[in-house]
Design an enzyme around this catalytic site. Structure first.
Site, PDB file in Angstrom:
ATOM      1  N   TYR A  24      15.636   5.459  44.441  1.00 49.54           N
ATOM      2  CA  TYR A  24      14.899   6.558  44.096  1.00 49.54           C
ATOM      3  C   TYR A  24      15.643   7.784  44.482  1.00 49.54           C
ATOM      4  O   TYR A  24      15.113   9.067  44.661  1.00 49.54           O
ATOM      5  CB  TYR A  24      13.346   6.389  45.012  1.00 49.54           C
ATOM      6  CG  TYR A  24      12.890   5.117  44.519  1.00 49.54           C
ATOM      7  CD1 TYR A  24      12.177   5.070  43.384  1.00 49.54           C
ATOM      8  CD2 TYR A  24      12.538   4.275  45.610  1.00 49.54           C
ATOM      9  CE1 TYR A  24      11.649   3.775  43.023  1.00 49.54           C
ATOM     10  CE2 TYR A  24      11.883   2.986  44.947  1.00 49.54           C
ATOM     11  CZ  TYR A  24      11.274   2.948  43.920  1.00 49.54           C
ATOM     12  OH  TYR A  24      10.706   1.878  43.424  1.00 49.54           O
ATOM     13  N   HIS A 101       8.462   8.175  36.113  1.00 49.06           N
ATOM     14  CA  HIS A 101       9.131   7.174  37.149  1.00 49.06           C
ATOM     15  C   HIS A 101      10.556   7.603  37.599  1.00 49.06           C
ATOM     16  O   HIS A 101      11.344   7.852  36.433  1.00 49.06           O
ATOM     17  CB  HIS A 101       9.094   5.834  36.565  1.00 49.06           C
ATOM     18  CG  HIS A 101       7.645   5.148  36.312  1.00 49.06           C
ATOM     19  ND1 HIS A 101       6.900   4.864  37.200  1.00 49.06           N
ATOM     20  CD2 HIS A 101       7.328   4.983  35.208  1.00 49.06           C
ATOM     21  CE1 HIS A 101       5.790   4.301  36.702  1.00 49.06           C
ATOM     22  NE2 HIS A 101       5.797   4.440  35.393  1.00 49.06           N
TER      23      HIS A 101
HETATM   24  C1  DHK Z   1       7.947   4.260  42.335  1.00 53.20           C
HETATM   25  C2  DHK Z   1       7.622   2.993  42.733  1.00 53.20           C
HETATM   26  O1  DHK Z   1       7.217   3.470  44.208  1.00 53.20           O
HETATM   27  C3  DHK Z   1       7.690   1.748  42.351  1.00 53.20           C
HETATM   28  O2  DHK Z   1       6.722   1.187  42.924  1.00 53.20           O
HETATM   29  C4  DHK Z   1       7.694   1.681  40.792  1.00 53.20           C
HETATM   30  C5  DHK Z   1       8.381   3.809  40.680  1.00 53.20           C
HETATM   31  C6  DHK Z   1       8.539   2.670  40.020  1.00 53.20           C
HETATM   32  C7  DHK Z   1       9.366   4.888  40.218  1.00 53.20           C
HETATM   33  O3  DHK Z   1      10.627   4.576  39.693  1.00 53.20           O
HETATM   34  O4  DHK Z   1       9.302   6.234  40.393  1.00 53.20           O
HETATM   35  O5  DHK Z   1       7.705   0.327  40.290  1.00 53.20           O
END
Ligand code: DHK
Length: 148
Positions: A24, A101
């Site tokens: 992330y 996402h």
């Molecule tokens: C964010 C999350 O917390 C995951 O559970 C998803 C998503 C993907 C993201 O890529 O922002 O699977």
């Protein structure tokens, strides 16, 4: 008159930037929100940016959006793949909905390949990191102009 956008974030989004996997990115959630607020100002949008770890809170906010928002941007995070209640609430919303996402969910585990949110979304942005949040806001600003 300024358009209002609800930007709704699901479980664990508050941990972005702290997650050791790096999936992330390194930008913290507060910093992502700050950038979105700056961009919203430039776009002439009123941004209501929220995060909850609870499905019911997200459903309540989507219902609130029916009365108080012109568009929704949503990253339902882990609830994306499980939540029929979030889908049902989104299906009652009449304005544009952009699903976003941080990660490219289609490159990840197969359980992330079926999004309930996509069944209600106008469009989907995934895999572009925090930039995707800004692209989502730009998209809703444009969609609101087109729909005016
Ligand atoms: C964010 C999350 O917390 C995951 O559970 C998803 C998503 C993907 C993201 O890529 O922002 O699977």
């Amino acid at each position: 008159m300024s358009h209002t956008v609800f930007f709704l974030n699901g479980p664990n989004a508050n941990l972005y930037g702290l997650d050791k996997s790096g999936i992330y990115g390194c930008q913290g959630f507060a910093s992502i929100e700050a950038r979105c607020q700056c961009l919203a100002l430039e776009l002439g949008l009123t941004l209501d940016f929220r995060q909850s770890n609870h499905e019911g809170a997200l459903v309540d906010w989507i219902q609130e959006a029916r009365l108080s928002a012109d568009a929704i941007v949503i990253n339902a995070a882990g609830l994306t793949y499980t939540s029929v209640p979030i889908l049902d609430a989104l299906l009652t919303f009449e304005g544009p909905i952009v699903e976003v996402h941080i990660s490219n969910i289609w490159r990840r585990e197969s359980f992330r390949h079926q999004s309930y949110v996509s069944k209600a979304a106008t469009g989907v942005i995934a895999g572009l990191g925090a930039l995707g949040y800004q692209l989502a806001l730009t998209a809703v600003a444009e969609l609101l102009v087109q729909n005016a």
